[in-house]
Scaffold this motif. Sequence first.
Motif, PDB file in Angstrom:
ATOM      1  N   PHE A 129      40.631  71.622  33.444  1.00 18.22           N
ATOM      2  CA  PHE A 129      41.865  70.865  33.638  1.00 18.22           C
ATOM      3  C   PHE A 129      42.976  71.892  33.798  1.00 18.22           C
ATOM      4  CE2 PHE A 129      45.611  68.413  32.143  1.00 18.22           C
ATOM      5  CZ  PHE A 129      45.554  67.405  33.087  1.00 18.22           C
ATOM      6  N   LEU A 134      38.446  70.836  29.186  1.00 20.98           N
ATOM      7  CA  LEU A 134      38.220  69.605  28.438  1.00 20.98           C
ATOM      8  C   LEU A 134      36.749  69.536  28.054  1.00 20.98           C
ATOM      9  CD1 LEU A 134      39.110  66.769  27.436  1.00 20.98           C
ATOM     10  CD2 LEU A 134      38.496  65.919  29.709  1.00 20.98           C
ATOM     11  N   LEU A 141      40.663  69.297  24.088  1.00 23.81           N
ATOM     12  CA  LEU A 141      41.172  70.162  25.141  1.00 23.81           C
ATOM     13  C   LEU A 141      41.412  71.547  24.570  1.00 23.81           C
ATOM     14  CD1 LEU A 141      42.198  70.142  28.157  1.00 23.81           C
ATOM     15  CD2 LEU A 141      44.500  69.905  27.194  1.00 23.81           C
ATOM     16  N   GLU A 155      45.744  60.512  24.550  1.00 24.86           N
ATOM     17  CA  GLU A 155      46.156  61.565  25.480  1.00 24.86           C
ATOM     18  C   GLU A 155      44.934  62.257  26.083  1.00 24.86           C
ATOM     19  OE1 GLU A 155      50.462  62.839  23.553  1.00 24.86           O
ATOM     20  OE2 GLU A 155      48.627  63.641  22.668  1.00 24.86           O
ATOM     21  N   ILE A 156      43.906  62.444  25.265  1.00 27.17           N
ATOM     22  CA  ILE A 156      42.656  63.007  25.786  1.00 27.17           C
ATOM     23  C   ILE A 156      42.046  62.045  26.805  1.00 27.17           C
ATOM     24  CG2 ILE A 156      40.295  63.648  25.187  1.00 27.17           C
ATOM     25  CD1 ILE A 156      42.195  65.745  24.331  1.00 27.17           C
ATOM     26  N   ILE A 159      43.771  62.661  30.078  1.00 26.26           N
ATOM     27  CA  ILE A 159      43.328  63.920  30.682  1.00 26.26           C
ATOM     28  C   ILE A 159      41.931  63.761  31.267  1.00 26.26           C
ATOM     29  CG2 ILE A 159      42.644  66.300  30.151  1.00 26.26           C
ATOM     30  CD1 ILE A 159      44.968  66.369  28.164  1.00 26.26           C
ATOM     31  N   ALA A 163      40.824  64.692  34.910  1.00 21.64           N
ATOM     32  CA  ALA A 163      39.939  65.852  35.042  1.00 21.64           C
ATOM     33  C   ALA A 163      38.620  65.502  35.721  1.00 21.64           C
ATOM     34  CB  ALA A 163      39.675  66.474  33.670  1.00 21.64           C
ATOM     35  N   LEU A 198      52.822  63.246  28.021  1.00 25.78           N
ATOM     36  CA  LEU A 198      51.694  64.182  28.070  1.00 25.78           C
ATOM     37  C   LEU A 198      52.088  65.449  28.819  1.00 25.78           C
ATOM     38  CD1 LEU A 198      48.717  64.797  27.538  1.00 25.78           C
ATOM     39  CD2 LEU A 198      48.170  63.625  29.691  1.00 25.78           C
ATOM     40  N   ARG A 199      52.801  65.310  29.925  1.00 25.46           N
ATOM     41  CA  ARG A 199      53.252  66.481  30.680  1.00 25.46           C
ATOM     42  C   ARG A 199      54.085  67.402  29.804  1.00 25.46           C
ATOM     43  NH1 ARG A 199      55.199  63.212  36.018  1.00 25.46           N
ATOM     44  NH2 ARG A 199      53.421  63.635  37.404  1.00 25.46           N
ATOM     45  N   LEU A 202      51.880  69.260  27.309  1.00 21.54           N
ATOM     46  CA  LEU A 202      51.071  70.297  27.937  1.00 21.54           C
ATOM     47  C   LEU A 202      51.930  71.479  28.379  1.00 21.54           C
ATOM     48  CD1 LEU A 202      48.634  68.096  30.067  1.00 21.54           C
ATOM     49  CD2 LEU A 202      48.169  69.235  27.889  1.00 21.54           C
ATOM     50  N   VAL A 212      49.598  67.158  37.484  1.00 22.58           N
ATOM     51  CA  VAL A 212      49.392  65.749  37.814  1.00 22.58           C
ATOM     52  C   VAL A 212      50.657  65.262  38.519  1.00 22.58           C
ATOM     53  CG1 VAL A 212      49.019  63.421  36.907  1.00 22.58           C
ATOM     54  CG2 VAL A 212      47.860  65.372  35.851  1.00 22.58           C
ATOM     55  N   TYR A 222      45.636  64.189  40.306  1.00 23.70           N
ATOM     56  CA  TYR A 222      45.417  65.481  39.655  1.00 23.70           C
ATOM     57  C   TYR A 222      44.958  66.456  40.731  1.00 23.70           C
ATOM     58  CZ  TYR A 222      42.508  68.987  37.254  1.00 23.70           C
ATOM     59  OH  TYR A 222      41.907  70.139  36.854  1.00 23.70           O
TER      60      TYR A 222
END
Length: 226
Positions: A129, A134, A141, A155-156, A159, A163, A198-199, A202, A212, A222
């Motif tokens: 990712f 991941l 992650l 959140e996972i 992703i 991913a 989430l952005r 990360l 993304v 993505y």
Amino acid sequence: MADLIIVDDDRALCGMLEDFLTLEGHMVRCATDARVLSTMLDERLPDLVVLDLSLPDEDGLSITRRLRRGYDFGIMMVTGTADLTEKVVGLEIGADDYVTKPFSLLELGARIQAILRRRRADKSTLVPFGAFWLDLKCWKLFEPSGREVNLFPTEIDLIAAFATNPGKMLSRDEILRLAPAHGTDPLDRSIDTRITRLRRKLESHGLDGDLVRTSRGNGYIYLGPS
């Protein structure tokens, strides 16, 4: 070929192991204590550490515990005692295997190869990712260094949705199907809020927030591993 670090304050033994494992086709570095090991880890992460449990500056079990909390590479314990309790504790806190001194070089080489094979097989569950990884098996992650990124399960889920679908435009309906959230209405904008949060999280870990991308009126895409 694997990248190995031998940690032992016996310089003669370190030299012998370095010679043998180099002939086996590995890249080998030697550290005589925990401080030197830390310096080597900052320079480059190995595939496996062969760690003597009796070091002058830090207890080997303490080092094992610290390494397993922060990194994801193999750990082979080397002990000079027949104490079963020490070996069991070492395995419980994250070591992959152990050998007891005196040991056969051929046995050590075979055990190292076995650890490397197991860990490479486990990595088949890893999906890139960006520059991160991941783990679909444990649903976590990891940064390139091997450190885990602290994320919520939802959140996972997000992703994982991206991913496992690199380069594919995902509509909001598809994302909500792949990564559902309680109380989410497919017609509202809650998915946008989740992705924005989430952005930001990360980005705080150094991952490109533009990984993304938003396609107005279509959904999200993505871009794929960097």
